[in-house]
Write an enzyme that holds these catalytic residues in place. Structure first.
Site, mmCIF file in Angstrom:
data_model
loop_
_atom_site.group_PDB
_atom_site.id
_atom_site.type_symbol
_atom_site.label_atom_id
_atom_site.label_comp_id
_atom_site.label_asym_id
_atom_site.label_seq_id
_atom_site.Cartn_x
_atom_site.Cartn_y
_atom_site.Cartn_z
ATOM 1 N N HIS A 178 -29.911 -92.522 -20.378
ATOM 2 C CA HIS A 178 -28.684 -91.724 -20.359
ATOM 3 C C HIS A 178 -28.194 -91.512 -18.936
ATOM 4 C CE1 HIS A 178 -31.938 -88.745 -19.866
ATOM 5 N NE2 HIS A 178 -31.086 -88.098 -19.085
ATOM 6 N N ARG A 198 -35.680 -92.657 -12.828
ATOM 7 C CA ARG A 198 -34.385 -93.227 -12.471
ATOM 8 C C ARG A 198 -34.529 -94.753 -12.469
ATOM 9 N NH1 ARG A 198 -33.966 -91.175 -7.363
ATOM 10 N NH2 ARG A 198 -33.254 -89.182 -8.136
#
Length: 322
Positions: A178, A198
């Site tokens: 997301h 990340r």
């Protein structure tokens, strides 16, 4: 300890993707043009919230939990989480796209980081025209296919985009890839955890010319590669009523659209209650004191308080508890 409705000093976080809407939209007083987050209620180590009202002003959330844990948290919450406050409450301003990321589930996070995982939800408070979120994949992908796209610079081609407006709500379970897109201001409710993997950051550099750390190897085993339409939350918006939005084992969130007065009985709720004001302003009256909250403010109702009245000409609140 005589507990009352508690307000806290916001903890501001400068981010490479941050902006100025926390000040302009939510009346915060953060310094700088890259403020991405206001941590409203936090028990994260190094970022523990400090009370800003009443006779406990200046005391930390951690201190009050240690002295009055069942009165503040609720007996059942203490049994599950001990002395830790189990949710982290934020407002987020994305002037630019956030990195594409995901969060590991509890078992993986505990094994690797001695931390909870990070299940979260978002309520969109304001969105510029055309602003989007990335939530999940646009098709089922294999681990190998994902890695090929990541290495080939085409990850964006297999991601799912959602155009958003005020009131839209999303539930982001662990493993779901997301990103918050540019132009979005939102309220975030999440497990107390700061574990983020990340995987792609648009090759951008910070003010010192450095790229941010990626966690590509850690992420591969934490991603849910299935295309799922389980993230957009449908909820009723009946006035002066508790409209359920999300109910999961980590938190329950209700939507309250108040016009007049709502009497809330908390006798059956063995938990603290949080109110985030996402529109308008409201007065919360209890036998242990009254407080007002306006858009962009958060208040914590200790578990020992069992009845309250919420009064407003017009206010929209998110109600959060365990």
């Amino acid at each position: 300890m005589n507990l009352y409705p508690l307000k806290f000093k916001p903890i501001y976080k400068e981010r490479i993707w941050g902006g100025t809407k926390l000040n302009s939209e939510l009346n915060k007083d953060a310094e700088g043009d890259l403020i991405g987050e206001s941590w409203e209620l936090s028990d994260v180590k190094g970022d523990v919230s400090i009370i800003s009202n009443g006779n406990l002003q200046g005391r930390s959330l951690e201190e009050v939990i240690q002295q009055s844990k069942e009165e503040l948290l609720g007996k059942s919450v203490v049994e599950r989480f001990g002395n830790k406050f189990p949710v982290l409450i934020k407002f987020i301003d994305a002037k630019q796209d956030l990195s594409i990321q995901l969060h590991p589930h509890d078992d993986l996070a505990m094994k690797r980081h001695n931390s909870f995982g990070k299940t979260e939800m978002w309520y969109i408070m304001q969105a510029d025209p055309g602003a989007k979120l990335i939530v999940g994949f646009n098709k089922d992908v294999s681990k190998e296919e994902y890695v090929q796209h990541l290495q080939g610079g085409t990850l964006l081609d297999i991601l799912n985009y959602e155009t958003v407006k005020e009131g839209d709500t999303f539930f982001i379970n662990t493993g779901k890839i997301h990103a918050i897109g540019a132009g979005v201001l939102l309220a975030e409710i999440q497990q107390t955890s700061d574990i983020t993997y990340r995987v792609y950051d648009f090759n951008r550099k910070d003010k010192d010319g450095n790229t941010r750390e990626l966690h590509t190897e850690l992420a591969v085993d934490a991603i849910d590669y299935k295309k799922k339409d389980d993230f957009k939350v449908k909820y009723e918006a009946t006035k002066n009523k508790h409209n359920n939005m999300v109910a999961c084992k980590y938190f329950t969130t209700n939507y309250l659209d108040i016009n007049g007065k709502l009497t809330v009985n908390l006798e059956e709720r063995d938990s603290f209650t949080i109110y985030m004001c996402v529109s308008g302003s409201a007065q919360i009256d209890t036998s242990n004191g009254s407080e007002t909250i306006q858009r962009g403010e958060t208040i914590l109702i200790p578990a020992a308080i069992k009845n309250l009245d919420i009064k407003a000409g017009s206010a929209k609140l998110l109600e959060v508890y365990i």
